[in-house]
Design a protein around this motif. Structure first.
Motif, PDB file in Angstrom:
ATOM      1  N   PRO A   4      14.743 -11.149  -9.511  1.00 58.04           N
ATOM      2  CA  PRO A   4      14.305  -9.757  -9.327  1.00 58.04           C
ATOM      3  C   PRO A   4      12.788  -9.719  -9.103  1.00 58.04           C
ATOM      4  O   PRO A   4      12.032 -10.339  -9.849  1.00 58.04           O
ATOM      5  CB  PRO A   4      14.686  -9.080 -10.648  1.00 58.04           C
ATOM      6  CG  PRO A   4      15.704  -9.983 -11.276  1.00 58.04           C
ATOM      7  CD  PRO A   4      15.342 -11.374 -10.840  1.00 58.04           C
ATOM      8  N   PHE A   5      12.342  -8.990  -8.078  1.00 56.82           N
ATOM      9  CA  PHE A   5      10.933  -9.059  -7.721  1.00 56.82           C
ATOM     10  C   PHE A   5      10.455  -7.752  -7.100  1.00 56.82           C
ATOM     11  O   PHE A   5      11.228  -6.956  -6.573  1.00 56.82           O
ATOM     12  CB  PHE A   5      10.685 -10.197  -6.719  1.00 56.82           C
ATOM     13  CG  PHE A   5      11.271  -9.935  -5.354  1.00 56.82           C
ATOM     14  CD1 PHE A   5      10.511  -9.344  -4.348  1.00 56.82           C
ATOM     15  CD2 PHE A   5      12.593 -10.254  -5.069  1.00 56.82           C
ATOM     16  CE1 PHE A   5      11.039  -9.096  -3.093  1.00 56.82           C
ATOM     17  CE2 PHE A   5      13.139  -9.999  -3.820  1.00 56.82           C
ATOM     18  CZ  PHE A   5      12.358  -9.417  -2.831  1.00 56.82           C
ATOM     19  N   LEU A   6       9.150  -7.564  -7.171  1.00 62.89           N
ATOM     20  CA  LEU A   6       8.421  -6.564  -6.392  1.00 62.89           C
ATOM     21  C   LEU A   6       7.370  -7.319  -5.599  1.00 62.89           C
ATOM     22  O   LEU A   6       6.511  -7.992  -6.181  1.00 62.89           O
ATOM     23  CB  LEU A   6       7.769  -5.512  -7.287  1.00 62.89           C
ATOM     24  CG  LEU A   6       6.811  -4.542  -6.573  1.00 62.89           C
ATOM     25  CD1 LEU A   6       7.565  -3.684  -5.565  1.00 62.89           C
ATOM     26  CD2 LEU A   6       6.079  -3.659  -7.582  1.00 62.89           C
ATOM     27  N   ARG A   7       7.415  -7.198  -4.292  1.00 64.63           N
ATOM     28  CA  ARG A   7       6.492  -7.916  -3.403  1.00 64.63           C
ATOM     29  C   ARG A   7       5.643  -6.906  -2.652  1.00 64.63           C
ATOM     30  O   ARG A   7       6.169  -5.961  -2.058  1.00 64.63           O
ATOM     31  CB  ARG A   7       7.275  -8.779  -2.418  1.00 64.63           C
ATOM     32  CG  ARG A   7       6.428  -9.551  -1.405  1.00 64.63           C
ATOM     33  CD  ARG A   7       7.355 -10.380  -0.517  1.00 64.63           C
ATOM     34  NE  ARG A   7       6.622 -11.250   0.396  1.00 64.63           N
ATOM     35  CZ  ARG A   7       6.413 -10.984   1.680  1.00 64.63           C
ATOM     36  NH1 ARG A   7       6.869  -9.844   2.200  1.00 64.63           N
ATOM     37  NH2 ARG A   7       5.753 -11.831   2.453  1.00 64.63           N
ATOM     38  N   VAL A   8       4.339  -7.104  -2.695  1.00 64.16           N
ATOM     39  CA  VAL A   8       3.399  -6.267  -1.945  1.00 64.16           C
ATOM     40  C   VAL A   8       2.621  -7.195  -1.022  1.00 64.16           C
ATOM     41  O   VAL A   8       1.819  -8.011  -1.484  1.00 64.16           O
ATOM     42  CB  VAL A   8       2.434  -5.504  -2.875  1.00 64.16           C
ATOM     43  CG1 VAL A   8       1.558  -4.558  -2.056  1.00 64.16           C
ATOM     44  CG2 VAL A   8       3.208  -4.721  -3.934  1.00 64.16           C
ATOM     45  N   ASN A   9       2.874  -7.076   0.274  1.00 64.73           N
ATOM     46  CA  ASN A   9       2.241  -7.943   1.254  1.00 64.73           C
ATOM     47  C   ASN A   9       1.305  -7.127   2.128  1.00 64.73           C
ATOM     48  O   ASN A   9       1.712  -6.136   2.740  1.00 64.73           O
ATOM     49  CB  ASN A   9       3.288  -8.650   2.116  1.00 64.73           C
ATOM     50  CG  ASN A   9       2.656  -9.567   3.142  1.00 64.73           C
ATOM     51  OD1 ASN A   9       2.450  -9.193   4.292  1.00 64.73           O
ATOM     52  ND2 ASN A   9       2.341 -10.784   2.728  1.00 64.73           N
ATOM     53  N   SER A  10       0.048  -7.535   2.178  1.00 63.46           N
ATOM     54  CA  SER A  10      -0.961  -6.856   2.994  1.00 63.46           C
ATOM     55  C   SER A  10      -1.380  -7.796   4.123  1.00 63.46           C
ATOM     56  O   SER A  10      -1.809  -8.936   3.861  1.00 63.46           O
ATOM     57  CB  SER A  10      -2.186  -6.494   2.148  1.00 63.46           C
ATOM     58  OG  SER A  10      -1.806  -5.733   1.018  1.00 63.46           O
ATOM     59  N   HIS A  11      -1.236  -7.313   5.350  1.00 67.32           N
ATOM     60  CA  HIS A  11      -1.559  -8.146   6.510  1.00 67.32           C
ATOM     61  C   HIS A  11      -2.440  -7.346   7.455  1.00 67.32           C
ATOM     62  O   HIS A  11      -2.055  -6.270   7.925  1.00 67.32           O
ATOM     63  CB  HIS A  11      -0.284  -8.591   7.221  1.00 67.32           C
ATOM     64  CG  HIS A  11      -0.535  -9.562   8.346  1.00 67.32           C
ATOM     65  ND1 HIS A  11      -0.568 -10.918   8.158  1.00 67.32           N
ATOM     66  CD2 HIS A  11      -0.787  -9.364   9.669  1.00 67.32           C
ATOM     67  CE1 HIS A  11      -0.822 -11.520   9.305  1.00 67.32           C
ATOM     68  NE2 HIS A  11      -0.964 -10.595  10.246  1.00 67.32           N
ATOM     69  N   TYR A  12      -3.629  -7.891   7.720  1.00 61.23           N
ATOM     70  CA  TYR A  12      -4.546  -7.221   8.639  1.00 61.23           C
ATOM     71  C   TYR A  12      -5.339  -8.276   9.395  1.00 61.23           C
ATOM     72  O   TYR A  12      -6.100  -9.039   8.788  1.00 61.23           O
ATOM     73  CB  TYR A  12      -5.503  -6.290   7.893  1.00 61.23           C
ATOM     74  CG  TYR A  12      -6.446  -5.542   8.806  1.00 61.23           C
ATOM     75  CD1 TYR A  12      -6.012  -4.438   9.535  1.00 61.23           C
ATOM     76  CD2 TYR A  12      -7.765  -5.952   8.941  1.00 61.23           C
ATOM     77  CE1 TYR A  12      -6.876  -3.760  10.380  1.00 61.23           C
ATOM     78  CE2 TYR A  12      -8.632  -5.273   9.782  1.00 61.23           C
ATOM     79  CZ  TYR A  12      -8.183  -4.178  10.498  1.00 61.23           C
ATOM     80  OH  TYR A  12      -9.029  -3.512  11.341  1.00 61.23           O
ATOM     81  N   GLY A  13      -5.122  -8.339  10.706  1.00 62.02           N
ATOM     82  CA  GLY A  13      -5.859  -9.281  11.529  1.00 62.02           C
ATOM     83  C   GLY A  13      -5.656 -10.709  11.071  1.00 62.02           C
ATOM     84  O   GLY A  13      -4.541 -11.225  11.046  1.00 62.02           O
TER      85      GLY A  13
END
Length: 587
Positions: A276-285
């Protein structure tokens, strides 16, 4: 109607409420179109990595050094490849072009014009096989839904015992997108697995079925087709959405994941049960930043009746920077902890070092650091590596190079496509080594494990390994592959913990019990030194779209210092799979 939050309840409940609030706020106000991810062990992930190398640089729209690759990122990578002017030789690679077309057909709903959605079986009714890649496909302005049955059956025998070896999977998967805002995925598979004998060695070491959680043991040795093994359900699923102009992506669910470019990962792999997980992925350039919060199941004895399994938690950060088109470098930090079934609020901070947090809390937890990187050379080669640092004491190192407190792991590897100029002959080779007691902790709580299995490498620690694969695809339907590993590791002996099993506390190391911690040397493979060679050959023919007929041969030989000194096992099997991705049990 209103929500009421009792702040005096365990924080595990508050954590759930926070996740729900985030989902409601972002989905309702600022979410953007989303797709589910490619499934684990998908051949499409290998094809995309190959296209990256042929493009001469890493994709700018997604980080392929992690297992969760969004389906809507596939077609931009393909278009980038097709627009290259320097790939005339590859244009003649019929097999590669057919693989590309396979992916385009599979994910055509994310193309601007939906031009690739074709009917194939007009005799069927409604939406059944309306799109040739899926059993059921719904494509409207508000919903894109794909439903497929999942079937895998492999049977055969081995050289050690007369028992029938079988793996039988029956299930389904549903994936899609709702209102161009919310992506989702769910899978349910019912398994009966009577494995090769060496898999039982894994079970005896960890008290768990590889890659799985709760299980039951079945015994059919009294029947005509004799076999003995495990019965279990494999259920996974998640929802995903984005905000801030698709720069920040949230995923909440339960699944297996892997971080890294290699066949193995020294940080987080798909070795253990789904999490069980919460994933926050931030992708910019050129930047990619992942926050991963997980609920793990603590070490325990399963299948002893109905009771609530004890929980612990983990939080990981992974920051990746792409300074040059052909080069990536990343930093990792992680922590595993337990708070009487509660999540530690301080570890939810996405932009702080966990080591600082751990010290501010009294240093009760198991923190780690890491670095990884990859470099594309030419149009066919990628070098990659990974390092994991659990604990390091420079003063102890000066006094004793093999002191037990220096706990770390290293990985170096390469991916070589179209090897020696032979089209569609692709190879990967990597070396992994991990020192004794890495991933372990002073208690049985904060070790890097989930459901009694290592979060990273299936061997745990105290090993050296050379692992690789060679895949040859002479035409679009036929694929021959071999996956293999040569491993040297130090197994525990009677009443002695030599640092290979992260479930065992490092407080039980022999030097501590003998009072010789400073001078005692712990080189890699200390203990019952064991050498293992395993080769897994598969010949696969695609009868219809995603329907494969396969022949499988596995050889495993093992040599150790204690009896039984030599063990040999050969398995011969034949199988069929439909919408199922094969895994390889290399340990």
């Amino acid at each position: 109607m209103f929500m009421h939050f009792n702040l005096y309840r365990p924080f595990s409940s508050l954590k759930t409420n926070i996740a729900i609030i985030w989902m409601l706020v972002f989905v309702a106000n600022s979410s953007f179109g989303q797709s589910p991810y490619l499934p684990m062990n998908s051949r499409e992930a290998l094809w995309l990595q190959k296209l990256e190398i042929k493009n001469g640089g890493f994709a700018s729209n997604v980080h392929t050094g992690e297992s969760m690759i969004p389906e809507d990122a596939i077609l931009p990578i393909i278009r980038s490849y097709q627009q290259k002017d320097t790939l005339e030789g590859d244009r003649e690679n019929t097999v590669l072009n057919q693989n590309i077309q396979w992916m385009i057909d599979r994910h055509a709903e994310y193309a601007p014009e939906d031009a690739r959605i074709e009917g194939r079986y007009p005799l069927f009714w409604g939406n059944i096989f309306d799109k040739k890649t899926d059993f059921y496909f719904l494509n409207t302005a508000d919903a894109k839904i794909r439903l497929n049955p999942v079937v895998f059956y492999q049977g055969g025998g081995n050289s050690i015992d007369p028992h029938y070896k079988v793996w039988n999977v029956r299930g389904f998967e549903v994936r899609g997108n709702l209102f161009n805002k919310l992506g989702f995925y769910t899978y349910l598979g019912e398994n009966q697995w009577a494995p090769q004998d060496y898999v039982f060695n894994y079970y005896n070491k960890y008290g768990a079925v590889p890659n799985q959680g709760y299980y039951k043991i079945f015994n059919h040795l009294n029947k005509a087709n004799k076999y003995f093994g495990y019965d279990f359900l494999d259920a996974r699923g998640y929802i995903t959405f984005s905000t801030l102009k698709n720069c920040v992506r949230f995923t909440f669910g339960q699944d297996r994941q892997q971080i890294g470019y290699g066949m193995r990962s020294l940080w987080l792999s798909d070795n253990s049960a789904s999490i069980p997980f919460l994933r926050v992925n931030s992708h910019y350039g050129k930047f990619d930043y992942e926050n991963l919060f997980m609920q793990l199941t603590m070490q325990t004895t399963f299948n002893k009746g109905d009771f609530l399994f004890p929980k612990k938690f983990a939080a990981f950060h992974h920051f990746t920077y792409n300074p040059f088109k052909r080069f990536k470098i990343g930093l990792f930090e992680g922590v595993v902890f337990e708070r009487n079934q509660q999540f530690e609020l301080a570890y939810l901070n996405p932009v702080i070092t966990y080591r600082f947090v751990e010290h501010s809390l009294g240093s009760p937890d198991n923190t780690s650091l890491g670095i990884d990187g990859a470099w594309i050379i030419g149009k066919s080669l990628k070098l990659y590596g990974q390092a994991f640092l659990d604990e390091f004491n420079f003063n102890r190192l000066k006094a004793n190079f093999y002191n037990w407190t220096n706990k770390y792991g290293m990985q170096l590897g390469f991916q070589y496509d179209d090897m020696f100029g032979v089209q569609n002959l692709d190879a990967t080779m990597e070396a992994n080594w991990v020192r004794p007691y890495t991933y372990a902790h002073h208690d049985s709580i904060a070790n890097f494990t989930h459901y009694n299995q290592p979060l990273a490498h299936p061997l745990g620690a105290n090993f050296q390994e050379l692992i690789g694969r060679i895949i040859y695809q002479p035409n679009s339907r036929l694929t021959a592959s071999v996956h293999g590993a040569y491993q040297m590791y130090g197994a525990d002996t009677a009443n002695s913990n030599w640092g290979g099993n992260p479930l065992s506390s490092y407080q039980t190391r022999p030097s501590r019990l003998a009072g010789t911690d400073i001078t005692y040397a712990y080189p890699i493979t200390i203990g019952n030194k064991t050498n293992t060679l395993i080769l897994d050959y598969v010949l696969s023919y695609e009868l219809a779209y995603n329907l494969f007929l396969e022949i499988n041969y596995i050889h495993r030989s093992s040599f150790s210092q204690t009896a039984p000194n030599k063990q040999y096992e050969d398995f011969y099997g034949i199988g069929v799979r439909y919408n199922y991705n094969r895994s390889h049990q290399l340990y």
